[in-house]
Every structure is written in structure tokens, then in C-alpha cells.
Design a protein around this motif. Structure first.
Motif, PDB file in Angstrom:
ATOM      1  N   VAL A  69       0.847  -1.188   0.000  1.00 31.00           N
ATOM      2  CA  VAL A  69       0.000   0.000   0.000  1.00 31.00           C
ATOM      3  C   VAL A  69       0.887   1.244   0.000  1.00 31.00           C
ATOM      4  O   VAL A  69       1.824   1.358   0.813  1.00 31.00           O
ATOM      5  N   TRP A  70       0.601   2.175  -0.932  1.00 26.99           N
ATOM      6  CA  TRP A  70       1.311   3.445  -0.930  1.00 26.99           C
ATOM      7  C   TRP A  70       0.780   4.329   0.187  1.00 26.99           C
ATOM      8  O   TRP A  70      -0.428   4.398   0.417  1.00 26.99           O
ATOM      9  N   GLY A  71       1.675   4.999   0.883  1.00 27.37           N
ATOM     10  CA  GLY A  71       1.285   5.918   1.944  1.00 27.37           C
ATOM     11  C   GLY A  71       2.227   7.093   2.027  1.00 27.37           C
ATOM     12  O   GLY A  71       3.298   7.104   1.403  1.00 27.37           O
ATOM     13  N   THR A  72       1.849   8.108   2.789  1.00 27.87           N
ATOM     14  CA  THR A  72       2.621   9.340   2.860  1.00 27.87           C
ATOM     15  C   THR A  72       3.551   9.354   4.078  1.00 27.87           C
ATOM     16  O   THR A  72       3.601   8.410   4.871  1.00 27.87           O
ATOM     17  N   VAL A  73       4.273  10.464   4.208  1.00 27.73           N
ATOM     18  CA  VAL A  73       5.200  10.676   5.321  1.00 27.73           C
ATOM     19  C   VAL A  73       4.773  11.944   6.049  1.00 27.73           C
ATOM     20  O   VAL A  73       4.556  12.987   5.413  1.00 27.73           O
ATOM     21  N   CYS A  74       4.644  11.858   7.350  1.00 27.60           N
ATOM     22  CA  CYS A  74       4.266  13.027   8.151  1.00 27.60           C
ATOM     23  C   CYS A  74       5.427  14.016   8.221  1.00 27.60           C
ATOM     24  O   CYS A  74       6.597  13.618   8.266  1.00 27.60           O
ATOM     25  N   ASP A  75       5.109  15.317   8.235  1.00 29.49           N
ATOM     26  CA  ASP A  75       6.176  16.320   8.205  1.00 29.49           C
ATOM     27  C   ASP A  75       6.772  16.636   9.584  1.00 29.49           C
ATOM     28  O   ASP A  75       7.606  17.546   9.695  1.00 29.49           O
ATOM     29  N   ASP A  76       6.384  15.911  10.638  1.00 30.98           N
ATOM     30  CA  ASP A  76       7.002  16.109  11.944  1.00 30.98           C
ATOM     31  C   ASP A  76       8.500  15.819  11.844  1.00 30.98           C
ATOM     32  O   ASP A  76       8.901  14.727  11.418  1.00 30.98           O
ATOM     33  N   GLN A  77       9.332  16.794  12.202  1.00 31.21           N
ATOM     34  CA  GLN A  77      10.801  16.727  12.148  1.00 31.21           C
ATOM     35  C   GLN A  77      11.351  16.658  10.720  1.00 31.21           C
ATOM     36  O   GLN A  77      12.554  16.455  10.530  1.00 31.21           O
TER      37      GLN A  77
END
Length: 453
Positions: free
Chosen positions: A250-258
Motif C-alpha cells: 500500500v502506498w502511503g505518505t510521510v508526516c512532516d514532523d521533524q
């Protein structure tokens, strides 16, 4: 031992074979050969295109034509050259129904033998059945090809991002991120299907690439080929956009925390997109859907891929998609300084050399082409130093004018146009002699140079 498939042939009403495909890795691709005067012979690639290939595929019951490679892509024949100037509409039921020269009349050499790649059919195994195994997803792992109803690996000898890019394209997995080494995803059964694989990087199917052997056998280099794919979404080009990673198919995103330039630097390096220009937060390139796979990513900036960086466990986060991380890399953001470009490679710092003259892009003949000439091109493009100066149309053949021949640079010139050469357009070459360059500013290809030499 590698056992090539027997050529697939068409038979006329008298039982005589009239058409066959030779030296391919499946029954539905290979060098085109026709039977005449009790001898098999080849077809010249002059005017050869998908319309002609469509007729061959139909005549052999091999489905649709996927490509019509020329320049002896499947090796040169050794028998007569029977046909030249073939011109089909694409609707004919047999190649002999098409317009063509008289039997045996041609101005070709076997280096111009025509080939076809067909989609396959219901009676035969489809060519190009491909998968990856033992990785974290269907887009990362050991590469395997289906052969005689059994899955076999691909030998890692000569495996590079060019071949990996074809795999990722065929699987619909975006650009190739890396080519893991030392059996990162295990060796499988220890047998290899393909050896000596050499792709230009532009093929649609892995089995379109040139190869030395076909059939299960030991991998002499002792390692199986692998691939990892990644993608940037929503941006203006392949080097800018929302970062997405694949996990559990499954493709998923990356959170911008840090998220900062150190993480962006790793992504840009993985994609062969040069240096990181910025690391935008807050879904600059749109909000993703579904999973947010990574959060609190903490890279040093020197890692080979994003999964080597510290982060929370997969899927563990307190984020929503308005916080999706993005990157902007230099790869396609830097305008080309001057009328020269590199085409057909994995990024702007490797490929076929093309120059602009009279508002028309054209190629450079490889006569006298060497590292000094490539050095000028790399410098002119801001791509660092020249690493290799491949000849023989390594990154594919151009289609338009051949502008330069017998280029002889010292390596200190500021532009290729400053080097001694024949007058513009004066040459004795064919596009199979197009010159190329690979520059040090191409981080995705530097560890893989032995496969390109």
C-alpha cells in the motif's frame, strides 16, 4: 545450463515454416526471420515500425505488438537478408502481404536486423511475467520472472538502475529508488533466469532488454537482482512532489514532523534527482489518501534510502494528511546552461548527447568520442566531472539530425561547440553510433558503472 527457447514459427498450408522469432527470451519476442528459397533470412530495420511488428505478432498468434526494436536488438543474424523497406498498414494477416522490396534486395547489414516484442497469447505463457519477492511490498524485493510455470530470479551481474527502472515501470511502481546488493532480500532458490542483462532504461518490459542467456542455471556472480521503488506525487516533474513510500503493498505518505533538508537530501539521492532544494511541510503538493506510513523521520542525510533513517514504527503517528511531507530536488529544477542536453538516461546527468543547432535538436556521432569530450558536456550542464563516455547508442538512438562528428575536445572548453569537429551536419554515421556521457553529478548511477561500461 541456460537453454534458449526454440524459435516460434508460422506454418503455411504445405507444412512449410514461413516466419519465426529468434534469440528472444520467450516465444513471442525476438529477431524476425522469414523463409525463402529454402533458407531462413532476416529483415532489415529500414522503415521498420509498430505497424510491421503488429503483422508479425498477429501472424504468429502472439497478441499485440509492444515494440519494434531495430539495430539487431536480439543479435545479428548470419543468413541472407531477405527483406528490406517493409511497409505494412498493420491490418495485413501476413508479412508477405505488406509492401517490400524484391526478395534479397537490400542495402543493409545484419547490424540492422529487425525484431519484435509481442504481448503474448492464451496458448503460450505471456512474455514479461514479473514480480518481486521477500521485500516489504510488491514494489521492493528480489526480482523474479516466470519461466515454464516456475518463478526464477535474475542474476545480479550487471544489474543497475537502468534495469531496475524497467522493472519498476513494468510493475507500475514509479521510479527505481535503489538496487540493493549482497542479497538484501535473500537469494531465493539460487537459480538465475537471465544473465548478462543490459537495458537502455527506456524499455517497457524487462524481457525487451538484451541478455546473454535464458533458462534456469547458477548465477555466476552469486547474487540475485533486487529493486526498491519510490515515488513523488503531485509535483511538476519527477523530482518534486509529495513523498510516498510503499509498505505492505500500500502506498502511503510521510508526516512532516521533524521533516527537514536532511530527509529531503536522502529522498533526492534515492531518486537520482541531485541535491535537495527544500523540504516543504503541510501538504504543499496536495494531501494524500489512506495510510500515513512514516512519522518523526530523523535522517543524518547520508543514508542510501529513507528506510535507513530513524522513525516511528510503520503506521504509528498522530498526524493527518494536511501534514504530508514533500521534497524539491535540483534534478529538473536547474535549467540546462546552453544548447546541449542528455537524453534517455535515468536523469539529466546521464544519457545520449544532443545539441541544438538551427532550432533543431540532433545527436553527436561517437567517432573519436572520449572522456575529454564527455568532460566538456558534463561541465557545460553543471553535472560535475565525466565518469564515462559510452558509445554505440548506449542510451538509445536519436531520431533526427546528426549534427556533430569527429569531435575532439581537450576537456577544458566551456562548451561542446568550442571543440574541433566537422562542420555542422557533416558526418558519415548512423544513429546506432550516437555518443553518450555519464557525469559524476548523477548519484543514482555512480555505484553501477560496471554495468554500463
Amino acid at each position: 545450463m541456460n537453454m534458449p527457447l526454440a524459435p516460434f514459427t508460422d506454418v503455411d498450408t504445405s507444412g512449410q515454416h514461413t516466419l519465426r522469432l529468434v534469440n528472444g527470451s520467450s516465444n513471442c519476442l525476438g529477431r524476425v526471420e522469414v523463409f525463402h528459397d529454402h533458407k531462413w533470412g532476416t529483415v532489415c530495420d529500414d522503415t521498420w515500425d509498430l505497424h510491421d511488428a503488429a503483422v508479425v505478432c498477429r501472424q504468429l498468434g502472439c497478441g499485440m505488438a509492444l515494440s519494434a526494436p531495430g539495430s539487431a536488438h536480439f543479435g545479428p543474424g548470419e543468413d541472407p537478408i531477405w527483406q528490406d523497406g517493409v511497409h505494412c498498414k498493420g491490418t495485413e494477416s501476413a508479412l508477405t502481404e505488406c509492401e517490400l522490396s524484391s526478395w534479397g534486395e537490400h542495402n543493409c547489414a545484419h547490424s540492422e536486423d529487425a525484431g519484435v516484442v509481442c504481448s503474448g497469447n492464451t496458448r503460450l505463457q505471456r512474455p514479461g511475467r514479473l514480480r518481486v519477492k521477500d521485500g516489504p511490498s510488491s514494489c521492493a524485493g528480489r526480482v523474479e520472472v516466470l519461466y515454464n510455470r516456475t518463478w526464477h530470479g535474475v542474476c545480479g551481474s550487471g544489474w543497475s538502475l537502468l534495469e531496475a527502472g524497467v522493472v519498476c515501470r513494468q510493475l507500475g511502481c514509479g521510479p527505481a529508488q535503489s538496487v540493493p546488493v549482497r542479497d538484501q532480500f535473500s537469494r531465493g532458490d539460487g537459480h538465475a533466469l537471465l544473465e548478462g542483462l543490459s537495458c537502455r532504461g527506456t524499455e517497457m518490459l524487462l524481457l525487451e532488454c538484451q541478455q546473454k542467456g535464458m533458462g534456469p542455471g547458477p548465477c555466476r556472480q552469486g547474487s540475485a537482482a533486487s529493486v526498491v521503488c519510490i515515488r513523488l506525487v503531485g509535483g511538476p516533474n519527477g523530482c518534486s512532489g509529495r513523498v510516498e513510500v510503499l509498505h505492505e503493498d500500500v502506498w502511503g505518505t510521510v508526516c512532516d514532523d521533524q521533516w527537514d533538508l536532511r530527509e529531503a537530501r536522502v529522498v533526492c539521492r534515492q531518486l537520482g534527482c541531485g541535491t535537495a532544494l527544500s523540504a516543504p511541510w503541510e501538504s504543499k503538493y496536495g494531501e494524500g489518501n489512506g495510510k500515513i506510513w512514516l512519522s518523526d523521520v530523523n535522517c543524518k542525510g547520508t543514508e542510501a534510502n529513507l528506510t535507513e533513517c530513524e522513525a516511528k514504527p510503520w503506521g504509528e503517528n498522530i498526524c493527518n494528511h494536511v501534514e504530508d511531507a514533500s521534497v524539491e530536488c535540483s534534478g529538473t529544477e536547474i535549467p540546462e546552461p546552453g544548447p546541449v542536453r542528455l537524453v534517455g538516461g535515468p536523469n539529466r546527468c546521464a544519457g545520449r548527447v544532443e545539441v541544438l543547432h538551427k532550432e533543431l535538436w540532433g545527436t553527436v556521432c561517437h567517432d573519436d568520442w572520449d572522456i575529454n569530450d564527455a568532460q566538456v558536456v558534463c561541465k557545460q550542464l553543471g553535472c560535475g566531472d565525466a565518469v564515462l563516455a559510452p558509445i554505440g547508442g548506449k542510451f538509445g538512438q536519436g531520431l533526427d539530425t546528426i549534427w556533430l562528428d569527429d569531435v575532439n575536445c581537450t576537456g577544458v572548453e566551456a562548451a561542446l561547440s568550442e571543440c574541433p569537429a566537422r562542420p555542422w551536419g557533416d558526418h558519415n554515421c548512423y544513429h546506432k553510433e550516437d555518443a553518450s556521457a555519464i557525469c559524476s553529478g548523477n548519484p543514482s548511477i555512480l555505484p553501477l558503472l560496471p554495468a554500463i561500461r
